[in-house]
Design an enzyme around this catalytic site. Structure first.
Site, PDB file in Angstrom:
ATOM      1  N   ASP A  62      17.033  34.760  11.612  1.00  0.00           N
ATOM      2  CA  ASP A  62      17.751  35.661  12.524  1.00  0.00           C
ATOM      3  C   ASP A  62      19.178  35.972  12.076  1.00  0.00           C
ATOM      4  O   ASP A  62      19.848  36.817  12.675  1.00  0.00           O
ATOM      5  CB  ASP A  62      17.832  35.043  13.938  1.00  0.00           C
ATOM      6  N   LYS A  93      21.686  37.454  21.191  1.00  0.00           N
ATOM      7  CA  LYS A  93      20.705  38.560  21.169  1.00  0.00           C
ATOM      8  C   LYS A  93      19.604  38.291  22.188  1.00  0.00           C
ATOM      9  O   LYS A  93      19.349  37.144  22.567  1.00  0.00           O
ATOM     10  CB  LYS A  93      20.104  38.754  19.784  1.00  0.00           C
TER      11      LYS A  93
HETATM   12  P1  ATP Z   1      16.563  31.126  18.287  1.00  0.00           P
HETATM   13  O1  ATP Z   1      16.622  32.202  19.329  1.00  0.00           O
HETATM   14  O2  ATP Z   1      17.040  31.566  16.920  1.00  0.00           O
HETATM   15  O3  ATP Z   1      15.283  30.356  18.270  1.00  0.00           O
HETATM   16  P2  ATP Z   1      17.889  29.349  19.999  1.00  0.00           P
HETATM   17  O4  ATP Z   1      18.779  30.168  20.865  1.00  0.00           O
HETATM   18  O5  ATP Z   1      16.567  28.966  20.589  1.00  0.00           O
HETATM   19  O6  ATP Z   1      17.692  30.078  18.645  1.00  0.00           O
HETATM   20  P3  ATP Z   1      20.080  27.708  19.154  1.00  0.00           P
HETATM   21  O7  ATP Z   1      21.006  27.826  20.317  1.00  0.00           O
HETATM   22  O8  ATP Z   1      20.422  28.466  17.942  1.00  0.00           O
HETATM   23  O9  ATP Z   1      18.581  28.020  19.611  1.00  0.00           O
HETATM   24  O10 ATP Z   1      19.965  26.141  18.838  1.00  0.00           O
HETATM   25  C1  ATP Z   1      18.842  25.541  18.306  1.00  0.00           C
HETATM   26  C2  ATP Z   1      19.225  24.174  17.720  1.00  0.00           C
HETATM   27  O11 ATP Z   1      20.196  24.337  16.685  1.00  0.00           O
HETATM   28  C3  ATP Z   1      19.838  23.215  18.731  1.00  0.00           C
HETATM   29  O12 ATP Z   1      19.031  22.069  18.759  1.00  0.00           O
HETATM   30  C4  ATP Z   1      21.217  22.888  18.210  1.00  0.00           C
HETATM   31  O13 ATP Z   1      21.524  21.513  18.284  1.00  0.00           O
HETATM   32  C5  ATP Z   1      21.217  23.346  16.761  1.00  0.00           C
HETATM   33  N1  ATP Z   1      22.500  23.988  16.370  1.00  0.00           N
HETATM   34  C6  ATP Z   1      23.091  23.850  15.202  1.00  0.00           C
HETATM   35  N2  ATP Z   1      24.244  24.541  15.146  1.00  0.00           N
HETATM   36  C7  ATP Z   1      24.376  25.168  16.318  1.00  0.00           C
HETATM   37  C8  ATP Z   1      25.361  26.036  16.864  1.00  0.00           C
HETATM   38  N3  ATP Z   1      26.453  26.379  16.188  1.00  0.00           N
HETATM   39  N4  ATP Z   1      25.135  26.518  18.101  1.00  0.00           N
HETATM   40  C9  ATP Z   1      24.018  26.172  18.784  1.00  0.00           C
HETATM   41  N5  ATP Z   1      23.088  25.331  18.331  1.00  0.00           N
HETATM   42  C10 ATP Z   1      23.244  24.829  17.100  1.00  0.00           C
END
Ligand code: ATP
Length: 293
Positions: free
Chosen positions: A137, A11
């Site tokens: 989310d 997203k």
């Molecule tokens: P948001 O936009 O919800 O803040 P984000 O895009 O910043 O999310 P994610 O890619 O969801 O961040 O990852 C954040 C943390 O979650 C990372 O440190 C990662 O190690 C952990 N994590 C756990 N499971 C997953 C997964 N399936 N995919 C990605 N990251 C994951």
């Protein structure tokens, strides 16, 4: 059915506003969310062992309880015992810790996948109630499309699809802690809030030229001060004829909105050959709703 493959869509936030910090430490937000075509693919296979094994194409992704896919399986199992083991492979394409909700998208897709694989027949609402336990989310990642997200992210109102456009993502090589950004955010009189009502009208009118100048993310007030590269990428994106450019979520990914695929491809080539970030992805809004996976 012995196995299933599900897609987990990323997203972006067309708008991100923070209304207030709540006594429980969470923040009340008002966000306009948009699913994009960029996605991970998750394959879930039943096994006769009682264990859950997670593998991924990314060596640094946790494979244990820290992985949101694992947490989604556990949560599902607590409510609807699976009586089977699972082999799960996550083909990760969504940049990690990027503001694109990759982990939440994987968790949402896993819940949908298990619901089909084990024929539990849960409604979208039931899945969303489970999903909120995994992260703010996750309910949105189950709903998908264009939506207004309020409360801590659990109050969702589906909107008309956003106008068609091309979306260019550039993730600079920095990591930003979401917790740190929210802690540093000061909601005082000087801060500019996005005009969500005007944006809702522009979406209703399907007018990309009205919508894009209104797009805003209040969290940039924290991140741009600490990481000027975010502002720099936004400026370059506009030089390359993006209608607007904005940070997604708590960053650091910047996305540009283009009204023309040709301009977007030119900008893509520019960023690919620049040193702004290794992860440069050209995509589009994804408008299919939850019932199609
Ligand atoms: P948001 O936009 O919800 O803040 P984000 O895009 O910043 O999310 P994610 O890619 O969801 O961040 O990852 C954040 C943390 O979650 C990372 O440190 C990662 O190690 C952990 N994590 C756990 N499971 C997953 C997964 N399936 N995919 C990605 N990251 C994951």
């Amino acid at each position: 059915m012995n196995s299933i493959t599900v897609k987990a869509y990323a997203k972006i936030n067309l708008a991100l506003d923070v209304i207030r910090k709540r006594p429980d430490g969470y923040h009340d937000v008002s966000m306009i969310m948009q699913t994009i075509g960029l996605h991970d693919t998750i394959n879930i296979k039943k096994t006769n062992f009682q264990s859950v094994t997670i593998r991924s194409n990314l060596y640094y992704l946790p494979r244990d309880r820290r992985n949101l896919v694992y947490k989604a399986v556990e949560l599902f199992h607590q409510n609807y015992p699976l009586r089977k083991g699972l082999n799960i492979f996550i083909n990760k394409r969504i940049p990690v810790a990027a503001g694109l909700a990759g982990g939440s998208a994987d968790a949402a897709a896993t819940l949908k996948g298990l619901n089909k694989l084990f024929q539990t027949d849960l409604s979208l609402e039931e899945l969303m109630k489970l999903g909120i336990k995994l992260g703010a989310d996750v309910p949105y990642c189950l709903l998908m499309g264009t939506a207004l997200s309020e409360g801590i992210g659990e109050i969702l109102s589906p909107l008309e699809p956003m106008p068609d456009c091309s979306i260019l993502l550039v993730k600079p090589d920095i990591s930003i802690s979401t917790k740190h950004v929210y802690e540093k955010l000061r909601i005082n009189e000087d801060i500019k809030h996005p005009d969500i009502i005007a944006m809702l009208n522009a979406i209703k009118e399907n007018n990309i030229y009205k919508l894009t100048p209104l797009m805003d993310n209040i969290l940039e007030s924290v991140t741009i001060k600490e990481y000027p590269i975010i502002e720099e990428i936004k400026e370059r994106m506009k030089d390359k004829e993006a209608l607007t450019a904005l940070m997604s979520g708590s960053g650091p990914t910047v996305f540009g909105i283009f009204d023309n695929q040709h301009k977007a491809e030119k900008a893509y080539r520019y960023f690919k050959s620049s040193s702004y970030g290794k992860q440069v992805i050209l995509t589009k809004p994804y408008q299919e709703f939850h019932n199609r996976m």
